[in-house]
Design a protein around this motif. Structure first.
Motif, PDB file in Angstrom:
ATOM      1  N   GLN A   1       0.817  -1.210   0.000  1.00  0.00           N
ATOM      2  CA  GLN A   1       0.000   0.000   0.000  1.00  0.00           C
ATOM      3  C   GLN A   1       0.850   1.258   0.000  1.00  0.00           C
ATOM      4  O   GLN A   1       0.433   2.293  -0.532  1.00  0.00           O
ATOM      5  CB  GLN A   1      -0.951   0.000   1.203  1.00  0.00           C
ATOM      6  N   LEU A   2       2.052   1.213   0.577  1.00  0.00           N
ATOM      7  CA  LEU A   2       2.937   2.376   0.556  1.00  0.00           C
ATOM      8  C   LEU A   2       3.289   2.761  -0.884  1.00  0.00           C
ATOM      9  O   LEU A   2       3.382   3.952  -1.215  1.00  0.00           O
ATOM     10  CB  LEU A   2       4.211   2.092   1.346  1.00  0.00           C
ATOM     11  N   PHE A   3       3.486   1.759  -1.725  1.00  0.00           N
ATOM     12  CA  PHE A   3       3.762   2.041  -3.135  1.00  0.00           C
ATOM     13  C   PHE A   3       2.523   2.582  -3.834  1.00  0.00           C
ATOM     14  O   PHE A   3       2.612   3.531  -4.627  1.00  0.00           O
ATOM     15  CB  PHE A   3       4.248   0.767  -3.830  1.00  0.00           C
ATOM     16  N   LYS A   4       1.361   1.989  -3.541  1.00  0.00           N
ATOM     17  CA  LYS A   4       0.122   2.483  -4.146  1.00  0.00           C
ATOM     18  C   LYS A   4      -0.112   3.942  -3.764  1.00  0.00           C
ATOM     19  O   LYS A   4      -0.497   4.770  -4.607  1.00  0.00           O
ATOM     20  CB  LYS A   4      -1.065   1.629  -3.687  1.00  0.00           C
ATOM     21  N   ASP A   5       0.129   4.271  -2.495  1.00  0.00           N
ATOM     22  CA  ASP A   5      -0.088   5.639  -2.037  1.00  0.00           C
ATOM     23  C   ASP A   5       0.926   6.604  -2.631  1.00  0.00           C
ATOM     24  O   ASP A   5       0.643   7.800  -2.777  1.00  0.00           O
ATOM     25  CB  ASP A   5      -0.027   5.705  -0.513  1.00  0.00           C
ATOM     26  N   ALA A   6       2.111   6.110  -2.961  1.00  0.00           N
ATOM     27  CA  ALA A   6       3.131   6.970  -3.579  1.00  0.00           C
ATOM     28  C   ALA A   6       2.709   7.425  -4.971  1.00  0.00           C
ATOM     29  O   ALA A   6       3.172   8.456  -5.461  1.00  0.00           O
ATOM     30  CB  ALA A   6       4.462   6.232  -3.648  1.00  0.00           C
ATOM     31  N   GLY A   7       1.829   6.662  -5.605  1.00  0.00           N
ATOM     32  CA  GLY A   7       1.287   7.042  -6.904  1.00  0.00           C
ATOM     33  C   GLY A   7       2.064   6.464  -8.068  1.00  0.00           C
ATOM     34  O   GLY A   7       3.247   6.123  -7.965  1.00  0.00           O
ATOM     35  N   GLY A   8       1.359   6.326  -9.193  1.00  0.00           N
ATOM     36  CA  GLY A   8       1.995   5.892 -10.418  1.00  0.00           C
ATOM     37  C   GLY A   8       2.146   4.395 -10.573  1.00  0.00           C
ATOM     38  O   GLY A   8       2.838   3.938 -11.498  1.00  0.00           O
ATOM     39  N   PHE A   9       1.517   3.605  -9.689  1.00  0.00           N
ATOM     40  CA  PHE A   9       1.663   2.155  -9.768  1.00  0.00           C
ATOM     41  C   PHE A   9       0.331   1.502 -10.094  1.00  0.00           C
ATOM     42  O   PHE A   9      -0.143   0.608  -9.395  1.00  0.00           O
ATOM     43  CB  PHE A   9       2.251   1.603  -8.470  1.00  0.00           C
ATOM     44  N   ASN A  10      -0.266   1.958 -11.183  1.00  0.00           N
ATOM     45  CA  ASN A  10      -1.462   1.325 -11.706  1.00  0.00           C
ATOM     46  C   ASN A  10      -1.149  -0.077 -12.223  1.00  0.00           C
ATOM     47  O   ASN A  10      -2.002  -0.953 -12.242  1.00  0.00           O
ATOM     48  CB  ASN A  10      -2.023   2.197 -12.839  1.00  0.00           C
ATOM     49  N   ASP A  11       0.099  -0.276 -12.641  1.00  0.00           N
ATOM     50  CA  ASP A  11       0.586  -1.539 -13.179  1.00  0.00           C
ATOM     51  C   ASP A  11       1.292  -2.304 -12.056  1.00  0.00           C
ATOM     52  O   ASP A  11       2.338  -1.878 -11.565  1.00  0.00           O
ATOM     53  CB  ASP A  11       1.552  -1.216 -14.325  1.00  0.00           C
ATOM     54  N   ASP A  12       0.740  -3.456 -11.666  1.00  0.00           N
ATOM     55  CA  ASP A  12       1.334  -4.213 -10.562  1.00  0.00           C
ATOM     56  C   ASP A  12       2.664  -4.853 -10.936  1.00  0.00           C
ATOM     57  O   ASP A  12       3.448  -5.205 -10.051  1.00  0.00           O
ATOM     58  CB  ASP A  12       0.353  -5.286 -10.064  1.00  0.00           C
ATOM     59  N   TRP A  13       2.921  -5.040 -12.217  1.00  0.00           N
ATOM     60  CA  TRP A  13       4.267  -5.485 -12.603  1.00  0.00           C
ATOM     61  C   TRP A  13       5.286  -4.404 -12.248  1.00  0.00           C
ATOM     62  O   TRP A  13       6.337  -4.694 -11.689  1.00  0.00           O
ATOM     63  CB  TRP A  13       4.331  -5.774 -14.099  1.00  0.00           C
ATOM     64  N   GLU A  14       4.960  -3.151 -12.571  1.00  0.00           N
ATOM     65  CA  GLU A  14       5.893  -2.070 -12.266  1.00  0.00           C
ATOM     66  C   GLU A  14       6.048  -1.880 -10.763  1.00  0.00           C
ATOM     67  O   GLU A  14       7.133  -1.544 -10.281  1.00  0.00           O
ATOM     68  CB  GLU A  14       5.453  -0.774 -12.946  1.00  0.00           C
ATOM     69  N   LEU A  15       4.977  -2.108 -10.019  1.00  0.00           N
ATOM     70  CA  LEU A  15       5.099  -2.052  -8.565  1.00  0.00           C
ATOM     71  C   LEU A  15       6.053  -3.148  -8.082  1.00  0.00           C
ATOM     72  O   LEU A  15       6.875  -2.916  -7.188  1.00  0.00           O
ATOM     73  CB  LEU A  15       3.724  -2.195  -7.918  1.00  0.00           C
ATOM     74  N   THR A  16       5.948  -4.324  -8.670  1.00  0.00           N
ATOM     75  CA  THR A  16       6.853  -5.424  -8.315  1.00  0.00           C
ATOM     76  C   THR A  16       8.296  -5.045  -8.599  1.00  0.00           C
ATOM     77  O   THR A  16       9.195  -5.287  -7.783  1.00  0.00           O
ATOM     78  CB  THR A  16       6.478  -6.694  -9.092  1.00  0.00           C
ATOM     79  N   TYR A  17       8.531  -4.432  -9.761  1.00  0.00           N
ATOM     80  CA  TYR A  17       9.899  -4.016 -10.102  1.00  0.00           C
ATOM     81  C   TYR A  17      10.417  -2.990  -9.089  1.00  0.00           C
ATOM     82  O   TYR A  17      11.584  -3.057  -8.672  1.00  0.00           O
ATOM     83  CB  TYR A  17       9.953  -3.396 -11.502  1.00  0.00           C
ATOM     84  N   ALA A  18       9.559  -2.030  -8.724  1.00  0.00           N
ATOM     85  CA  ALA A  18       9.976  -0.981  -7.792  1.00  0.00           C
ATOM     86  C   ALA A  18      10.254  -1.553  -6.405  1.00  0.00           C
ATOM     87  O   ALA A  18      11.208  -1.150  -5.732  1.00  0.00           O
ATOM     88  CB  ALA A  18       8.904   0.106  -7.707  1.00  0.00           C
ATOM     89  N   ALA A  19       9.418  -2.496  -5.972  1.00  0.00           N
ATOM     90  CA  ALA A  19       9.634  -3.124  -4.666  1.00  0.00           C
ATOM     91  C   ALA A  19      10.901  -3.977  -4.677  1.00  0.00           C
ATOM     92  O   ALA A  19      11.643  -4.033  -3.689  1.00  0.00           O
ATOM     93  CB  ALA A  19       8.419  -3.964  -4.286  1.00  0.00           C
ATOM     94  N   ALA A  20      11.168  -4.648  -5.811  1.00  0.00           N
ATOM     95  CA  ALA A  20      12.401  -5.420  -5.937  1.00  0.00           C
ATOM     96  C   ALA A  20      13.624  -4.502  -5.889  1.00  0.00           C
ATOM     97  O   ALA A  20      14.649  -4.853  -5.287  1.00  0.00           O
ATOM     98  CB  ALA A  20      12.396  -6.217  -7.232  1.00  0.00           C
ATOM     99  N   LEU A  21      13.513  -3.336  -6.503  1.00  0.00           N
ATOM    100  CA  LEU A  21      14.602  -2.351  -6.420  1.00  0.00           C
ATOM    101  C   LEU A  21      14.900  -1.996  -4.968  1.00  0.00           C
ATOM    102  O   LEU A  21      16.061  -1.867  -4.568  1.00  0.00           O
ATOM    103  CB  LEU A  21      14.224  -1.078  -7.185  1.00  0.00           C
ATOM    104  N   TYR A  22      13.841  -1.849  -4.178  1.00  0.00           N
ATOM    105  CA  TYR A  22      14.038  -1.540  -2.763  1.00  0.00           C
ATOM    106  C   TYR A  22      14.758  -2.680  -2.046  1.00  0.00           C
ATOM    107  O   TYR A  22      15.700  -2.443  -1.261  1.00  0.00           O
ATOM    108  CB  TYR A  22      12.703  -1.261  -2.072  1.00  0.00           C
ATOM    109  N   VAL A  23      14.329  -3.905  -2.288  1.00  0.00           N
ATOM    110  CA  VAL A  23      14.970  -5.060  -1.651  1.00  0.00           C
ATOM    111  C   VAL A  23      16.456  -5.106  -2.000  1.00  0.00           C
ATOM    112  O   VAL A  23      17.315  -5.365  -1.144  1.00  0.00           O
ATOM    113  CB  VAL A  23      14.251  -6.360  -2.067  1.00  0.00           C
ATOM    114  N   LEU A  24      16.779  -4.835  -3.256  1.00  0.00           N
ATOM    115  CA  LEU A  24      18.177  -4.831  -3.674  1.00  0.00           C
ATOM    116  C   LEU A  24      18.934  -3.647  -3.086  1.00  0.00           C
ATOM    117  O   LEU A  24      20.098  -3.786  -2.676  1.00  0.00           O
ATOM    118  CB  LEU A  24      18.257  -4.797  -5.207  1.00  0.00           C
ATOM    119  N   ALA A  25      18.276  -2.480  -3.036  1.00  0.00           N
ATOM    120  CA  ALA A  25      18.929  -1.303  -2.460  1.00  0.00           C
ATOM    121  C   ALA A  25      19.192  -1.487  -0.974  1.00  0.00           C
ATOM    122  O   ALA A  25      20.226  -1.031  -0.457  1.00  0.00           O
ATOM    123  CB  ALA A  25      18.055  -0.067  -2.696  1.00  0.00           C
ATOM    124  N   ARG A  26      18.293  -2.192  -0.302  1.00  0.00           N
ATOM    125  CA  ARG A  26      18.452  -2.423   1.143  1.00  0.00           C
ATOM    126  C   ARG A  26      19.656  -3.321   1.426  1.00  0.00           C
ATOM    127  O   ARG A  26      20.261  -3.224   2.500  1.00  0.00           O
ATOM    128  CB  ARG A  26      17.166  -3.055   1.689  1.00  0.00           C
TER     129      ARG A  26
END
Length: 287
Positions: A43-68
């Motif tokens: 939901q944090l990603f949904k609230d950030a906006g621009g993640f109508n596409d759940d594939w792109e949300l997955t990519y963005a969340a994966a970026l976070y996991v890698l950045a962490r």
């Protein structure tokens, strides 16, 4: 609310996707990288906006996991806040990584970032092996039943019958084939020209083009758009700005990721015309 036409989102409005799309986001990252985010963090990603596409949300969340991995102290709240401040979506995620990591760490993260594999695993988990073969045209390497079959229907039969008194449209971030599966499960018949899916326009919510086009095709001067995210509300607001000769009202439901008083507060701040417990409360609010 005055309404010449009603436009409905699918996920979180007509069907519950907590154990399908959102589960697939979390588990796809886990299977590819051995680490992931919590389901409630979606939901944090949904609230950030621009993640109508759940594939792109997955990519963005994966970026976070890698950045962490490179910067363990980077919190997901900070990361999604940076995404929001950078305009949302996957480009916002890239910017957040660029801002938070030194060049060597950023290069490592981008080298490990495998969007193609993430999408493929997501589709296998979500569709299951049989539908994956049918819709993706490939042979899965995971033998799964498919989370799509765990989506419960939120639209009650009497609500469906009541809404059929209005010209209806559908505006969703789902691919066309997956939207058709959901609408068939719900029992809602909507003409093809009155549907916009991921396959029908490149903008994605909150871009207003699809909603304005639906208003034109439905010959409506007043449109109610029902969704479960802040981007849905912003889509209606953007449509009103782009097409001032018509009225657009964004209505938020509390059956998606936004729930309770906190969900109500966020919807109010986004400018929702109404906030409903579920889509089944909509007919009594329409005039």
């Amino acid at each position: 609310m005055n309404a010449d036409a009603v436009v409905l989102d699918i996920d979180g409005v007509l069907v519950d996707v907590a154990d399908s799309y959102r589960r697939a986001i979390v588990e796809s990252i886990e299977r590819v990288y051995g680490d992931t985010i919590e389901k409630e963090d979606v939901q944090l990603f949904k609230d950030a906006g621009g993640f109508n596409d759940d594939w792109e949300l997955t990519y963005a969340a994966a970026l976070y996991v890698l950045a962490r991995r490179e910067k363990p102290q980077l919190s997901i709240e900070t990361y999604t806040g940076l995404i929001s401040a950078s305009g949302g979506g996957l480009e916002g995620a890239r910017t957040a990584v660029a801002d938070e990591l030194d060049p060597a760490s950023r290069e490592q993260v981008l080298a490990d970032w495998d969007k193609e594999r993430l999408r493929d695993v997501f589709q296998q988990l979500y569709l299951g092996a049989d539908l994956y073969r049918e819709l993706e045209g490939g042979e899965p390497d995971l033998e799964t039943e498919g989370y799509i079959h765990d989506e419960s229907v939120l639209l009650a039969p009497d609500t469906r019958e009541a809404l059929e008194a209005w010209p209806l449209g559908v505006l969703t971030g789902r691919p066309r084939a997956e939207a058709e599966i959901a609408l068939e499960r719900v029992g809602l018949e909507v003409d093809d020209e009155h549907r916009f899916t991921m396959d029908d326009w490149a903008g994605g919510k909150p871009d207003p083009e699809a909603l304005v086009t639906l208003a034109e095709r439905l010959e409506a001067d007043s449109v109610v758009f029902v969704g479960d995210t802040l981007d849905d509300i912003h889509t209606a607001s953007n449509a009103a700005e782009a097409d001032p000769d018509r009225e657009y009202r964004g209505v938020g439901v509390l059956t998606g990721g936004l729930t309770g008083e906190e969900g109500r507060r966020k919807y109010r701040e986004a400018g929702a015309a109404a906030i409903l417990e579920s889509v089944n409360d909509l007919p009594e609010r329409l005039d």
